[in-house]
Every structure is written in C-alpha cells, then in structure tokens.
Design a protein around this motif. Structure first.
Motif, PDB file in Angstrom:
ATOM      1  N   HIS A  30       0.794  -1.324  -0.048  1.00 22.06           N
ATOM      2  CA  HIS A  30      -0.151   0.180   0.055  1.00 22.06           C
ATOM      3  C   HIS A  30       0.858   1.210  -0.053  1.00 22.06           C
ATOM      4  CE1 HIS A  30      -3.260   2.846   0.813  1.00 22.06           C
ATOM      5  NE2 HIS A  30      -2.463   3.211   1.706  1.00 22.06           N
ATOM      6  N   GLU A  31       1.823   1.303   0.660  1.00 20.13           N
ATOM      7  CA  GLU A  31       2.912   2.293   1.049  1.00 20.13           C
ATOM      8  C   GLU A  31       3.564   2.772  -0.161  1.00 20.13           C
ATOM      9  OE1 GLU A  31       2.664   4.726   3.636  1.00 20.13           O
ATOM     10  OE2 GLU A  31       1.168   3.346   4.463  1.00 20.13           O
ATOM     11  N   VAL A  32       4.227   1.783  -0.722  1.00 22.07           N
ATOM     12  CA  VAL A  32       5.229   1.739  -1.968  1.00 22.07           C
ATOM     13  C   VAL A  32       4.446   1.941  -3.459  1.00 22.07           C
ATOM     14  CG1 VAL A  32       7.145   0.880  -0.539  1.00 22.07           C
ATOM     15  CG2 VAL A  32       5.777  -0.345  -2.372  1.00 22.07           C
ATOM     16  N   VAL A  33       3.225   1.370  -3.679  1.00 19.89           N
ATOM     17  CA  VAL A  33       2.596   1.212  -4.576  1.00 19.89           C
ATOM     18  C   VAL A  33       1.489   2.246  -4.746  1.00 19.89           C
ATOM     19  CG1 VAL A  33       1.296   0.019  -6.383  1.00 19.89           C
ATOM     20  CG2 VAL A  33       3.326  -1.059  -5.247  1.00 19.89           C
ATOM     21  N   HIS A  34       0.784   2.167  -3.847  1.00 22.43           N
ATOM     22  CA  HIS A  34      -0.392   3.312  -3.863  1.00 22.43           C
ATOM     23  C   HIS A  34      -0.327   4.588  -3.409  1.00 22.43           C
ATOM     24  CE1 HIS A  34      -2.471  -0.322  -5.290  1.00 22.43           C
ATOM     25  NE2 HIS A  34      -2.314  -1.088  -4.280  1.00 22.43           N
ATOM     26  N   ARG A  35       0.684   4.402  -2.468  1.00 22.10           N
ATOM     27  CA  ARG A  35       0.714   5.893  -1.610  1.00 22.10           C
ATOM     28  C   ARG A  35       1.687   6.782  -2.209  1.00 22.10           C
ATOM     29  NH1 ARG A  35       1.521   7.160   4.774  1.00 22.10           N
ATOM     30  NH2 ARG A  35       1.260   9.485   4.670  1.00 22.10           N
ATOM     31  N   TYR A  36       2.879   6.270  -2.468  1.00 20.20           N
ATOM     32  CA  TYR A  36       4.126   6.963  -3.049  1.00 20.20           C
ATOM     33  C   TYR A  36       4.668   6.854  -4.319  1.00 20.20           C
ATOM     34  CZ  TYR A  36       5.047   8.297   1.975  1.00 20.20           C
ATOM     35  OH  TYR A  36       4.709   8.441   3.454  1.00 20.20           O
ATOM     36  N   HIS A  37       4.046   5.591  -4.946  1.00 19.17           N
ATOM     37  CA  HIS A  37       4.026   5.372  -6.270  1.00 19.17           C
ATOM     38  C   HIS A  37       5.591   5.092  -6.671  1.00 19.17           C
ATOM     39  CE1 HIS A  37      -0.065   6.349  -6.702  1.00 19.17           C
ATOM     40  NE2 HIS A  37       0.064   7.465  -6.049  1.00 19.17           N
ATOM     41  N   TRP A  38       6.211   4.615  -5.936  1.00 15.38           N
ATOM     42  CA  TRP A  38       7.600   4.321  -5.877  1.00 15.38           C
ATOM     43  C   TRP A  38       7.766   3.141  -7.163  1.00 15.38           C
ATOM     44  CZ3 TRP A  38       8.517   4.842  -0.285  1.00 15.38           C
ATOM     45  CH2 TRP A  38       8.795   6.109   0.159  1.00 15.38           C
ATOM     46  N   LEU A  39       6.937   2.243  -6.897  1.00 13.57           N
ATOM     47  CA  LEU A  39       6.912   1.021  -7.477  1.00 13.57           C
ATOM     48  C   LEU A  39       5.692   0.763  -8.256  1.00 13.57           C
ATOM     49  CD1 LEU A  39       8.587  -1.555  -5.187  1.00 13.57           C
ATOM     50  CD2 LEU A  39       9.632  -0.465  -7.466  1.00 13.57           C
ATOM     51  N   THR A  40       5.574   0.212  -9.411  1.00 11.22           N
ATOM     52  CA  THR A  40       4.192  -0.292 -10.025  1.00 11.22           C
ATOM     53  C   THR A  40       3.912  -1.659  -9.355  1.00 11.22           C
ATOM     54  OG1 THR A  40       5.228  -1.713 -11.762  1.00 11.22           O
ATOM     55  CG2 THR A  40       4.706   0.946 -12.205  1.00 11.22           C
ATOM     56  N   LEU A  41       2.743  -2.100  -9.484  1.00 14.44           N
ATOM     57  CA  LEU A  41       2.278  -3.236  -8.762  1.00 14.44           C
ATOM     58  C   LEU A  41       2.921  -4.441  -9.352  1.00 14.44           C
ATOM     59  CD1 LEU A  41       0.192  -4.843  -6.818  1.00 14.44           C
ATOM     60  CD2 LEU A  41      -1.465  -4.860  -8.568  1.00 14.44           C
ATOM     61  N   GLU A  42       2.995  -4.604 -10.774  1.00 17.37           N
ATOM     62  CA  GLU A  42       4.115  -5.544 -11.313  1.00 17.37           C
ATOM     63  C   GLU A  42       5.440  -5.596 -10.696  1.00 17.37           C
ATOM     64  OE1 GLU A  42       6.026  -6.011 -15.553  1.00 17.37           O
ATOM     65  OE2 GLU A  42       3.588  -6.643 -15.446  1.00 17.37           O
ATOM     66  N   GLU A  43       5.814  -4.438 -10.577  1.00 16.24           N
ATOM     67  CA  GLU A  43       7.370  -4.243  -9.855  1.00 16.24           C
ATOM     68  C   GLU A  43       7.295  -4.630  -8.454  1.00 16.24           C
ATOM     69  OE1 GLU A  43       9.512  -0.378 -12.294  1.00 16.24           O
ATOM     70  OE2 GLU A  43       8.017  -0.171 -10.559  1.00 16.24           O
ATOM     71  N   PHE A  44       6.354  -4.427  -7.668  1.00 19.89           N
ATOM     72  CA  PHE A  44       6.412  -4.896  -6.442  1.00 19.89           C
ATOM     73  C   PHE A  44       6.322  -6.341  -6.326  1.00 19.89           C
ATOM     74  CE2 PHE A  44       4.014  -6.072  -2.360  1.00 19.89           C
ATOM     75  CZ  PHE A  44       4.960  -5.154  -1.755  1.00 19.89           C
ATOM     76  N   GLY A  45       5.605  -6.895  -7.141  1.00 16.11           N
ATOM     77  CA  GLY A  45       5.405  -8.551  -7.411  1.00 16.11           C
ATOM     78  C   GLY A  45       6.836  -8.994  -7.526  1.00 16.11           C
ATOM     79  N   ASP A  46       7.694  -8.398  -8.433  1.00  9.64           N
ATOM     80  CA  ASP A  46       8.855  -8.846  -8.749  1.00  9.64           C
ATOM     81  C   ASP A  46       9.871  -8.762  -7.552  1.00  9.64           C
ATOM     82  OD1 ASP A  46       8.382  -9.396 -11.305  1.00  9.64           O
ATOM     83  OD2 ASP A  46       9.115  -7.385 -12.146  1.00  9.64           O
ATOM     84  N   VAL A  47       9.860  -7.666  -6.773  1.00  8.73           N
ATOM     85  CA  VAL A  47      10.490  -7.515  -5.411  1.00  8.73           C
ATOM     86  C   VAL A  47      10.295  -8.499  -4.424  1.00  8.73           C
ATOM     87  CG1 VAL A  47      10.792  -5.909  -3.667  1.00  8.73           C
ATOM     88  CG2 VAL A  47      11.199  -5.180  -5.956  1.00  8.73           C
TER      89      VAL A  47
END
Length: 176
Positions: A30-47
């Motif tokens: 929620h924080e890195v994808v939706h709130r701050y937009h540092w990663l896309t959902l796909e990038e978050f999935g990769d991480v």
C-alpha cells in the motif's frame, strides 16, 4: 524529504504489521505502490518474488531493496531502520521490564515455562537442517560433519563460531 517518506513508508507497516513477513507485505505494498508510487504493482510483485527467493526476513529485504532503489544506500539504511525499529524498541522495553521484575515469582515461572518451548523449536530447526544436509550431500558427509562438530564442541571445547566457520570453509572448498 524522501528519507522521511521512506522512513514512514516502512515504519507504519513495522508497527501495524507486528510479526513481520506476511502481515507486513500488504501494508508495504500500500505504501510503496499506492501511496508513494515508487513501484508499480508488477515491480512490487517482482521484488516480493525476489525477496521470497532469498533467505531471511522478507520485510527487511524488501525495505533494503526499495530504499536503495528510491534513495540509494542511505535510503536503504533508513528503510531498514524503520522496518526493524518498532520490533527493536518493543524488545528493549520488554527486556527492561523483565530485568526490572526478574525476581518476581511470576516472571521466573514464565521464563521457566518458555525454556522447553525454545528448546523444542531449536531442536526442530536442527532436525530440518540435518534432513536438508542428509538430502543434499549424503549420509557419509552429514554423519562425519555432525560427529566432528560434536567432538570439537563438547570434547575439545572449540568455540561454536570456529566450528561454523570450518564447516563453511569445508562446504565452500570441497562441495563447491
């Protein structure tokens, strides 16, 4: 400002998702994808997939990687501190309380009852390691290393760190 955002992005999951791992992952997302937009959902999935593939706590690996991607080495340090900070503070406060009341009969009973549980958990981990070693390197090497480790530790009083280091060297040199 980015360091402050990084800190809060990982501190909040660290507080709310106490226990780490599975409890923290949706909060971090929620924080890195939706709130701050540092990663896309796909990038978050990769991480997340990469973090699951590596040994150790998932939240700290994700914090280090994302912090580094967002703000370099200092960003990684800030995100890691924010991730482990809540647990560290809670553990220190608990230890202060335990130390303050260490002579209380209730605390003494509690610690007495916890010891067998910790012993069983450690035995289960040791059994899993033994089984993994047995399956990966075979019966002879597992038995030989186990016996040698036992002798080094118990008979000759070698410090466990040296036994572990020797086993690592053995595994690196002979097993590749």
């Amino acid at each position: 400002m980015i360091y402050w955002k990084l800190f809060w992005a990982f501190f909040i999951p660290g507080i709310v998702g106490y226990g780490g791992g599975p409890a923290s992952i949706p909060l971090i997302q929620h924080e890195v994808v939706h709130r701050y937009h540092w990663l896309t959902l796909e990038e978050f999935g990769d991480v997340l997939a990469l973090g699951n593939a590596l040994p150790g706590p998932i939240a700290t690996k994700m914090a280090g990687f994302i912090g580094y991607e967002v703000a370099g080495p200092l960003g990684a340090a800030v995100a890691l501190l924010a991730t482990v900070g809540p647990s560290l503070v809670a553990m220190i406060l608990l230890l202060v309380l335990l130390y303050k009341y260490r002579h209380s009969p209730k605390i003494q009973r509690m610690t007495t009852l916890i010891r067998p549980v910790v012993g069983v958990l450690l035995a289960m981990i040791a059994l899993e390691f033994f089984e993994s070693s047995w399956n990966q390197v075979g019966v002879f090497q597992t038995a030989a290393l186990s016996l040698l480790s036992l002798l080094l530790l118990e008979k000759w009083g070698i410090h466990p760190a040296w036994v572990i280091a020797g086993s690592l060297v053995y595994g690196f040199v002979l097993l590749g």
